[in-house]
Design an enzyme around this catalytic site. Structure first.
Site, PDB file in Angstrom:
ATOM      1  N   GLY A  10       0.832  -1.210   0.000  1.00 13.08           N
ATOM      2  CA  GLY A  10       0.000   0.000   0.000  1.00 13.08           C
ATOM      3  C   GLY A  10       0.864   1.256   0.000  1.00 13.08           C
ATOM      4  O   GLY A  10       2.095   1.193  -0.048  1.00 13.08           O
ATOM      5  N   PHE A  11       0.190   2.357   0.090  1.00 11.07           N
ATOM      6  CA  PHE A  11       0.859   3.660   0.006  1.00 11.07           C
ATOM      7  C   PHE A  11       1.902   3.843   1.123  1.00 11.07           C
ATOM      8  O   PHE A  11       3.106   3.924   0.861  1.00 11.07           O
ATOM      9  CB  PHE A  11      -0.225   4.749  -0.005  1.00 11.07           C
ATOM     10  CG  PHE A  11       0.195   6.068   0.528  1.00 11.07           C
ATOM     11  CD1 PHE A  11       1.290   6.727  -0.014  1.00 11.07           C
ATOM     12  CD2 PHE A  11      -0.517   6.673   1.558  1.00 11.07           C
ATOM     13  CE1 PHE A  11       1.692   7.967   0.474  1.00 11.07           C
ATOM     14  CE2 PHE A  11      -0.131   7.900   2.054  1.00 11.07           C
ATOM     15  CZ  PHE A  11       0.973   8.543   1.525  1.00 11.07           C
ATOM     16  N   ILE A  12       1.462   3.845   2.379  1.00 10.29           N
ATOM     17  CA  ILE A  12       2.412   4.081   3.470  1.00 10.29           C
ATOM     18  C   ILE A  12       3.358   2.884   3.623  1.00 10.29           C
ATOM     19  O   ILE A  12       4.565   3.034   3.791  1.00 10.29           O
ATOM     20  CB  ILE A  12       1.671   4.383   4.803  1.00 10.29           C
ATOM     21  CG1 ILE A  12       0.859   5.678   4.658  1.00 10.29           C
ATOM     22  CG2 ILE A  12       2.663   4.510   5.956  1.00 10.29           C
ATOM     23  CD1 ILE A  12       0.084   6.092   5.912  1.00 10.29           C
ATOM     24  N   ASP A  31       0.530  -8.964   1.989  1.00  9.94           N
ATOM     25  CA  ASP A  31      -0.455  -8.050   1.402  1.00  9.94           C
ATOM     26  C   ASP A  31      -1.358  -8.840   0.467  1.00  9.94           C
ATOM     27  O   ASP A  31      -0.876  -9.680  -0.301  1.00  9.94           O
ATOM     28  CB  ASP A  31       0.274  -6.928   0.630  1.00  9.94           C
ATOM     29  CG  ASP A  31      -0.606  -5.705   0.405  1.00  9.94           C
ATOM     30  OD1 ASP A  31      -1.681  -5.861  -0.202  1.00  9.94           O
ATOM     31  OD2 ASP A  31      -0.204  -4.606   0.821  1.00  9.94           O
ATOM     32  N   GLY A  36      -3.575  -2.288  -2.374  1.00 12.15           N
ATOM     33  CA  GLY A  36      -2.157  -2.046  -2.662  1.00 12.15           C
ATOM     34  C   GLY A  36      -1.819  -2.563  -4.053  1.00 12.15           C
ATOM     35  O   GLY A  36      -2.660  -3.154  -4.729  1.00 12.15           O
ATOM     36  N   LEU A  76       0.295  -2.472   8.958  1.00 12.71           N
ATOM     37  CA  LEU A  76      -0.361  -1.372   8.232  1.00 12.71           C
ATOM     38  C   LEU A  76      -1.520  -1.849   7.376  1.00 12.71           C
ATOM     39  O   LEU A  76      -2.223  -1.033   6.780  1.00 12.71           O
ATOM     40  CB  LEU A  76       0.669  -0.652   7.349  1.00 12.71           C
ATOM     41  CG  LEU A  76       1.692   0.140   8.154  1.00 12.71           C
ATOM     42  CD1 LEU A  76       3.100  -0.314   7.831  1.00 12.71           C
ATOM     43  CD2 LEU A  76       1.558   1.618   7.907  1.00 12.71           C
ATOM     44  N   THR A  95     -12.001  -7.058   8.330  1.00 18.06           N
ATOM     45  CA  THR A  95     -10.545  -6.953   8.094  1.00 18.06           C
ATOM     46  C   THR A  95      -9.886  -6.163   9.219  1.00 18.06           C
ATOM     47  O   THR A  95      -8.859  -6.583   9.764  1.00 18.06           O
ATOM     48  CB  THR A  95     -10.285  -6.212   6.752  1.00 18.06           C
ATOM     49  OG1 THR A  95     -10.960  -6.917   5.722  1.00 18.06           O
ATOM     50  CG2 THR A  95      -8.809  -6.118   6.442  1.00 18.06           C
ATOM     51  N   TYR A 149     -15.052   2.492  10.826  1.00 19.62           N
ATOM     52  CA  TYR A 149     -13.585   2.526  10.745  1.00 19.62           C
ATOM     53  C   TYR A 149     -13.008   3.053  12.061  1.00 19.62           C
ATOM     54  O   TYR A 149     -12.083   2.459  12.626  1.00 19.62           O
ATOM     55  CB  TYR A 149     -13.162   3.413   9.570  1.00 19.62           C
ATOM     56  CG  TYR A 149     -11.683   3.497   9.337  1.00 19.62           C
ATOM     57  CD1 TYR A 149     -10.966   2.373   8.942  1.00 19.62           C
ATOM     58  CD2 TYR A 149     -10.994   4.697   9.499  1.00 19.62           C
ATOM     59  CE1 TYR A 149      -9.594   2.446   8.716  1.00 19.62           C
ATOM     60  CE2 TYR A 149      -9.632   4.788   9.265  1.00 19.62           C
ATOM     61  CZ  TYR A 149      -8.938   3.661   8.883  1.00 19.62           C
ATOM     62  OH  TYR A 149      -7.587   3.739   8.654  1.00 19.62           O
ATOM     63  N   LYS A 153     -10.757   0.821  14.549  1.00 18.75           N
ATOM     64  CA  LYS A 153      -9.381   1.236  14.850  1.00 18.75           C
ATOM     65  C   LYS A 153      -9.199   1.493  16.352  1.00 18.75           C
ATOM     66  O   LYS A 153      -8.137   1.244  16.909  1.00 18.75           O
ATOM     67  CB  LYS A 153      -9.014   2.476  14.027  1.00 18.75           C
ATOM     68  CG  LYS A 153      -8.640   2.130  12.599  1.00 18.75           C
ATOM     69  CD  LYS A 153      -7.317   1.382  12.576  1.00 18.75           C
ATOM     70  CE  LYS A 153      -6.868   1.000  11.198  1.00 18.75           C
ATOM     71  NZ  LYS A 153      -5.582   0.264  11.219  1.00 18.75           N
TER      72      LYS A 153
END
Ligand code: UDP
Length: 329
Positions: A10-12, A31, A36, A76, A95, A149, A153
């Site tokens: 993914g991005f980060i 992943d 991603g 992540l 997830t 979300y 989290k």
């Protein structure tokens, strides 16, 4: 370090892999490539210290196999982006809840220190002038899936915190505030890559609501070294730490800035929240981090301002357009 990065495509995650490999560490990515992309890992994939395992964090035995033998886990992997959450509330919840439980359980059972990526969303509608880590959570109704979300989290943080405390294994929780950079896609929400793509294509810039809501965007290049340093900082263990930028901007102000930096002739188009996300959507009006704790723990002092951040996205999108075969968006 023998590191596992879940969500490493993914991005980060992919920027973290770049950093770890560049600093001589061994890296295994887990992943499922749902959001991603393997192309984010093109550079690191050339390195013999790097491995990509394609699979889900919901696969408990795979998670355990991948983490066995590692000493550090960066978690992540998550269902992210407002559109992902709103369109697939149940899958996202599953997830983000069970996936994290699997990863944390495996890290603890194999004795690997772990970092769990969290988000400024956990503060909900708290619009304090500088949110400190102990600020209250102000969430909307649990029956509104929009809050799923933030709710998931928040529970992830609890899972990490309790496992960390009970096992004595070092654990760090990072709360990211609107982190932006190359490889971020606007497909699932994320306003900066969306506005930049719209501007470069001379399409209308879609400002949701009245554009008075404010955010504080942070550069991925500032937070990656901070994440790694926190893992080596015992005073950070079992804490949640805010990471983000310092420059606050309204979303209308962001649109203006993108127009200025791209030189685009796009118009601004105001879209109602109902049209953007569906009926009953509640946005946060403000989200501003207080990063005193990160500053105290690791001398965190972000170097990139909003113009640097937007410019990095413009350059990335232009390069992508010039080489469409490598497109990630
Ligand atoms: N937003 C917008 N236009 C878009 C996408 C997002 O005006 O095309 C707004 C969104 O409503 C929010 C802000 O930009 O107020 C940041 O959205 P993003 O999804 O990037 O992050 P959030 O802070 O909502 O998690």
């Amino acid at each position: 370090m023998k590191a596992v990065v879940t969500g490493g495509a993914g991005f980060i995650g992919s920027h973290l892999c770049d950093y770890l490999i560049a600093h001589g560490h061994e890296v295994t990515v887990l992943d499922d490539l749902s959001t991603g992309s393997e192309s984010n890992l093109e550079q690191v994939a050339q390195n013999t210290s790097f491995e990509l395992v394609k699979g889900s964090i919901l696969d408990q035995s795979l998670v355990s196999d991948v983490i066995a033998g590692s000493d550090t886990v960066f978690h992540l992997a998550a269902a992210v982006g407002v559109h992902t959450i709103v369109d697939n509330p149940l899958r996202s919840l599953h997830t983000n809840l069970h996936g994290t439980e699997n990863v944390v359980e495996a890290a603890v059972s194999h004795g690997a220190r772990f970092m769990v990526a969290s988000t400024s969303e956990v503060y909900g509608k708290n619009d304090a002038d500088g949110l400190t880590e102990d600020a209250d959570r102000v969430l909307g109704s649990p029956l509104k899936s929009r809050w799923s979300y933030a709710a998931a989290k928040g529970l992830d943080e609890l899972v990490a915190h309790i496992y960390g405390e009970q096992s004595g294994i070092p654990c760090v929780i990072t709360r990211f505030f609107n982190i932006v950079g190359p490889r971020q896609t606007g497909r699932y929400g994320m306003v900066v890559p969306r506005f930049v793509s719209q501007a470069l294509n001379n399409e209308p810039i879609t400002v949701y609501g009245e554009g008075t809501q404010r955010r504080c965007f942070g550069s991925v290049f500032d937070i990656i070294p901070a994440v790694v340093r926190l893992m080596d900082t015992p005073a950070a263990y079992n804490k949640a730490v805010n990471l983000g930028g310092q420059e606050e901007v309204s979303i209308k102000g962001l649109a203006d800035r993108v127009l200025e930096l791209t030189g685009s002739s796009s118009e601004i188009s105001y879209v109602s929240y109902a049209d953007a996300y569906g009926k009953g959507y509640e946005d946060m009006q403000r989200r501003m981090p207080d990063t005193t704790l990160a500053n105290r723990l690791i001398d965190y002092a972000p170097q990139r301002d909003l113009n640097d951040i937007i410019t990095s996205i413009i350059e990335y999108k232009r390069a992508e357009d010039a080489a469409p075969q490598a497109a990630v968006v």
